[in-house]
Scaffold this active site. Structure first.
Site: not given
Ligand code: BGC
Length: 684
Positions: A231
């Site tokens: 993530d």
């Molecule tokens: C989230 C993810 C997301 C990523 C990119 C993170 O804060 O937990 O689900 O895909 O950001 O935007």
């Protein structure tokens, strides 16, 4: 490939201009992330977009770019409709490709263990079979369009509070039988090109460096051939690479771009093997070619009219009629004026907040700064999509008069309500990424407002747009309650469809609605209100008894059970029989529409006793649409893992009597039918 080329594929960058970070190259399309490709080898850029509920346009920075905004994931889960999940995946894949993206960061399926998780609205409910099947179908649909889809957040990112530091403790058996099983089913069914790790720790180790989860479970036990991405901002050391993380996403957000300089040093020092380096690169490339994501991306026109039909179908099929004393469907002719109260229902429907939020085709009706204290929340805007339920009701019921009252002044509203023939209150609970709910109570005094209105006019009904279950202290005072979740860009029309009877409601709750916080395994998000960075351990002591299984095990009566949902017609289930055919357990029965309207039933098959032990587990479901008087045969094949226990090295189905029942919800089950099954073991 040269080593430089290899290392290039192992880390991506945030493709959004971000305060304090180097700007992304000007020719990059603004999006969640990008991994530059290798033109010499025809390896494409990995152009990543968030896509759980539509192709997002981060903070509206791609000026004028809109996309089809689907309803909440919970609404999709409430449809219990695998085909619709597939259709939504196809739609997402097609829009992504037409906008120049080939990697979807979508397919969130963390189980809704707790009623307060701010991101539950993005996910697919509390049951591993339901979440796994729907996520798998959505991934399969997306990848049919030549893009890579992702499942996330692996694993146990089940609350937002302190998500970076929280240590989720769970026993291995419980984990395999719940959250991991959801991922396993989704991965088998959808073959996603990538899996995204979670932010949190699991049993002491961060998800991004958890060798047990990434290597032993995912890659070895399940034989997963794709790659694991982190993530954004979730990698804390270069050691993650040997633990099984293949790619550092949005690496500029981390303390270091671990998977470049530091990883090269590890390779030179012999602490990372060349074989592991090749393995990570091969996994990424394998997925690119398996999904057809190498096909050139050409921006092209999108059929938003056709895609709106998918959004509308999910919204309409996902709405759950929780209570109806007969007031619904609403009649048109001969009935008096209707007062619509609250929820900005005169202009739109509420959207959930965070990295899944789409800039909808229908436009935004209101964007209210909310100013949460930290994280994403700082840029928080409470957004209403321009899809007005009141306008749609006017169209659906042209002979009735509608007027709107904000509900901001309850006494005045109650006085107006007394003069209406019917009052529809639109109650809302705003939820989002980085924000957990603090209780089951509707915010901003809405309970008192509803009670005052219902007192003034007993002909009151409530439409809920919430990201989680809420308490309903006024339930007995109102005539009907419709759970509409966050219904997406076609939400207004879909609400009117259901209230007016153009659509017969068929949604079923994918989560339990507790009667009170004290019934749930945790009454409040641990650490709520603590500053970011604080360490916290949460022991998921309920194990695999998530949601309805917890209520069944402890004999608790919730407000509304998992699987509950009413229709304007009635159904009968007949002749449940089980047969062991070879190694496959098959259930057969018939469903009949015994009412006077076309409608869809969702028969749910539950395991209620396994080798003499009482259990409650959804083992099959199907959405069956029937004409009045029509009867249809249904067949369900039961996954052995749902009958078995995880025992160290694999699954064991113990010899003995197994009993099953068809349910109208997890707690309202029909006649039990038994079958004796032999001992059987299965690999992980
Ligand atoms: C989230 C993810 C997301 C990523 C990119 C993170 O804060 O937990 O689900 O895909 O950001 O935007």
């Amino acid at each position: 490939m040269s080593d430089d080329e290899r290392f290039q594929l192992l880390h991506g960058r945030l493709a959004i201009p971000w305060p304090g970070l180097p700007s992304p190259p000007a020719h990059w399309k603004i999006s969640s992330g990008r991994v530059p490709g290798i033109p010499r080898l025809d390896i494409p850029d990995l152009a990543e977009t968030d896509a759980s509920l539509g192709i997002i346009n981060p903070f509206g920075l791609r000026e004028g770019d809109v996309a089809t905004a689907l309803p909440a994931g919970q609404a999709l889960a409430a449809t219990f409709n695998a085909k619709l999940a597939h259709d939504s995946g196809v739609m997402l894949g097609a829009e992504a490709r037409a906008k120049g993206f080939n990697v979807l960061l979508g397919g969130g399926l963390n189980l809704a263990r707790d009623f307060y998780c701010g991101r539950n609205f993005e996910y697919l409910g509390e049951d591993p079979l339901l979440a796994g099947v729907l996520a798998g179908e959505s991934v399969r649909g997306s990848q049919s369009q030549g893009v890579i889809a992702t499942v996330k957040h692996y694993s146990l990112n089940v609350q937002e509070t302190l998500r970076d530091t929280l240590d989720a403790r769970i026993d291995e058996t419980a984990h395999r039988e719940s959250d991991l099983l959801a991922f396993q089913i989704a991965i088998e069914r959808g073959q996603p090109g990538a899996v995204m790790g979670a932010y949190n720790r699991i049993n002491g180790e961060h998800a991004s460096s958890n060798a047990h989860l990434l290597t032993s479970v995912l890659k070895q036990d399940w034989g997963y051939p794709g790659w694991v991405m982190s993530d954004w901002g979730a990698v804390h050391s270069v050691e993650s690479f040997n633990a099984g993380l293949d790619q550092q996403s949005g690496a500029t957000l981390d303390r270091q771009i671990w998977f470049d300089g530091p990883l090269r040093e590890e390779l030179a020092a012999g602490r990372v093997s060349r074989a592991r380096l090749s393995d990570a690169v091969r996994r990424i490339l394998r997925s690119v070619y398996a999904a057809g994501a190498d096909r050139p991306l050409e921006e092209s026109a999108i059929d938003y009219v056709a895609h709106a039909q998918v959004a509308r179908a999910i919204a309409a099929q996902g709405m759950v009629l929780l209570k109806n004393d007969g007031v619904l469907p609403l009649s048109d002719a001969g009935a008096g004026p209707v007062l619509v109260v609250g929820g900005q229902a005169h202009i739109g429907v509420l959207a959930g907040y965070g990295s899944s939020m789409v800039t909808p085709v229908c436009g935004v009706a209101a964007s209210i700064p909310v100013g949460a204290p930290s994280g994403f929340g700082q840029r928080s805007r409470q957004v209403y999509f321009a899809s007005s339920p009141m306008e749609a009701l006017r169209n659906a019921l042209p002979h009735r008069q509608f007027s709107y009252d904000s509900g901001y002044f309850p006494q005045t509203t109650a006085a107006r309500a007394a003069h209406a023939s019917l009052v529809i209150v639109f109650a809302t609970q705003w939820q989002g990424e980085s924000m957990d709910a603090d209780s089951l109570t509707l915010p901003q005094g809405q309970d008192a407002l509803i009670a005052a209105i219902a007192q003034a006019n007993p002909n009151t009904l409530v439409v809920l747009q919430t990201g989680n279950p809420v308490r309903m202290p006024w339930l007995k005072q109102v005539r009907a309650v419709l759970q509409a979740w966050y219904p997406g860009q076609e939400g207004g029309a879909a609400i009117a469809d259901v209230l007016s009877g153009r659509v017969n409601p068929s949604g079923r709750l994918p989560v339990t609605f507790p009667l009170a916080e004290s019934q749930a395994p945790r009454a409040r998000a641990p650490g709520l209100g603590a500053p970011d960075g604080k360490s916290l351990t949460v022991n998921y002591f309920e194990g695999s008894d998530v949601g309805y299984r917890w209520y069944a095990k402890h004999g608790l009566r919730p407000l509304f059970a998992f699987g509950h949902g009413l229709s304007y017609t009635h159904f009968k289930h007949l002749g449940l029989k089980l047969a062991l055919e070879g190694n496959t357990l098959v259930a057969r029965f018939e469903v009949e529409n015994i009412g006077e309207r076309l409608g869809a039933d969702v028969p749910q098959l539950y395991l209620v006793e396994a080798a003499g032990q009482p259990v409650r587990r959804l083992v099959g479901f199907e959405r069956v649409e029937l004409q009045p008087g029509e009867r249809r045969a249904v067949q369900m094949t039961i996954d052995v893992r749902l009958l078995a226990r995880w025992e160290g090295e694999g699954w064991s189905q113990h010899a003995g009597r197994y009993r099953f029942a068809l349910g109208r919800s997890a707690l309202k089950i029909g006649r039990r039918v038994g079958i004796v099954l032999p001992q059987r073991t299965l690999p992980p």
